[in-house]
Design a protein around this motif. Structure first.
Motif, PDB file in Angstrom:
ATOM      1  N   CYS A  45     -49.569  21.983 -28.713  1.00  9.26           N
ATOM      2  CA  CYS A  45     -49.571  22.471 -28.360  1.00  9.26           C
ATOM      3  C   CYS A  45     -50.905  23.353 -27.261  1.00  9.26           C
ATOM      4  O   CYS A  45     -50.831  23.921 -26.124  1.00  9.26           O
ATOM      5  N   GLY A  46     -51.183  21.990 -26.935  1.00 10.02           N
ATOM      6  CA  GLY A  46     -52.429  21.629 -25.908  1.00 10.02           C
ATOM      7  C   GLY A  46     -52.874  22.993 -26.074  1.00 10.02           C
ATOM      8  O   GLY A  46     -53.643  23.396 -27.255  1.00 10.02           O
ATOM      9  N   GLN A  60     -44.266  34.519 -35.290  1.00  9.14           N
ATOM     10  CA  GLN A  60     -45.581  34.169 -36.228  1.00  9.14           C
ATOM     11  C   GLN A  60     -45.302  32.876 -35.981  1.00  9.14           C
ATOM     12  O   GLN A  60     -44.235  31.850 -35.549  1.00  9.14           O
ATOM     13  N   VAL A  61     -46.732  32.101 -35.069  1.00  9.93           N
ATOM     14  CA  VAL A  61     -46.667  30.888 -34.300  1.00  9.93           C
ATOM     15  C   VAL A  61     -47.601  30.212 -35.277  1.00  9.93           C
ATOM     16  O   VAL A  61     -48.533  30.008 -35.613  1.00  9.93           O
ATOM     17  N   ASP A  62     -47.562  28.956 -35.382  1.00  7.70           N
ATOM     18  CA  ASP A  62     -47.829  27.750 -36.062  1.00  7.70           C
ATOM     19  C   ASP A  62     -48.025  27.018 -34.925  1.00  7.70           C
ATOM     20  O   ASP A  62     -47.168  26.207 -34.450  1.00  7.70           O
ATOM     21  N   ALA A  63     -49.446  25.749 -34.649  1.00  8.65           N
ATOM     22  CA  ALA A  63     -49.484  25.354 -33.504  1.00  8.65           C
ATOM     23  C   ALA A  63     -50.479  24.042 -33.544  1.00  8.65           C
ATOM     24  O   ALA A  63     -51.650  24.382 -34.496  1.00  8.65           O
ATOM     25  N   PHE A  64     -50.059  23.364 -33.360  1.00  5.09           N
ATOM     26  CA  PHE A  64     -51.088  22.172 -33.280  1.00  5.09           C
ATOM     27  C   PHE A  64     -51.175  21.211 -32.187  1.00  5.09           C
ATOM     28  O   PHE A  64     -49.693  20.895 -32.056  1.00  5.09           O
ATOM     29  N   ASP A  65     -52.496  19.867 -32.452  1.00  7.61           N
ATOM     30  CA  ASP A  65     -52.173  19.363 -30.925  1.00  7.61           C
ATOM     31  C   ASP A  65     -53.367  18.154 -31.866  1.00  7.61           C
ATOM     32  O   ASP A  65     -54.201  18.525 -32.857  1.00  7.61           O
ATOM     33  N   ASN A  69     -60.698  19.934 -28.233  1.00  5.37           N
ATOM     34  CA  ASN A  69     -60.773  20.028 -27.397  1.00  5.37           C
ATOM     35  C   ASN A  69     -59.013  21.712 -26.479  1.00  5.37           C
ATOM     36  O   ASN A  69     -59.756  22.246 -26.540  1.00  5.37           O
ATOM     37  N   GLY A  70     -58.484  20.778 -27.472  1.00  5.20           N
ATOM     38  CA  GLY A  70     -57.516  22.040 -26.645  1.00  5.20           C
ATOM     39  C   GLY A  70     -57.125  23.209 -28.107  1.00  5.20           C
ATOM     40  O   GLY A  70     -56.998  24.261 -27.525  1.00  5.20           O
ATOM     41  N   ILE A  71     -56.801  22.711 -29.265  1.00  5.25           N
ATOM     42  CA  ILE A  71     -57.568  23.394 -30.139  1.00  5.25           C
ATOM     43  C   ILE A  71     -58.020  24.586 -30.076  1.00  5.25           C
ATOM     44  O   ILE A  71     -57.858  25.530 -29.845  1.00  5.25           O
TER      45      ILE A  71
END
Length: 82
Positions: A45-46, A60-65, A69-71
């Motif tokens: 997800c940056g 409903q969103v799940d995001a990871f990177d 720093n991006g998170i």
């Protein structure tokens, strides 16, 4: 010594948008096919531009990177747009 990807320094800078503030063209163009209460997984997800866009649409969103720093930046941007 390992070189860091270019985006690590811009992710750490809250004054800069690394790629864009807007969602990617494909996500924006196809967002209408997602149910408004649907679930979305944003892999890599940056700064969170797609995740935040879809959340604003009601998903409903799940995001990871892999970038801490991006998170951190994605969380800060999401906090500001609430």
């Amino acid at each position: 010594m390992t070189d860091k990807p270019f985006w690590e320094s811009t992710y750490a800078d809250n004054e800069v948008s690394t790629f864009s503030k807007d969602p990617t063209v494909d996500v924006k163009e196809h967002s209408a096919v997602f149910p408004r209460q649907g679930r979305v997984l944003d892999v890599g997800c940056g700064e969170g531009r797609n995740a935040i866009f879809m959340a604003k649409l009601g998903c409903q969103v799940d995001a990871f990177d892999i970038s801490e720093n991006g998170i951190a930046k994605a969380k800060e941007i999401a906090r500001r747009v609430k």
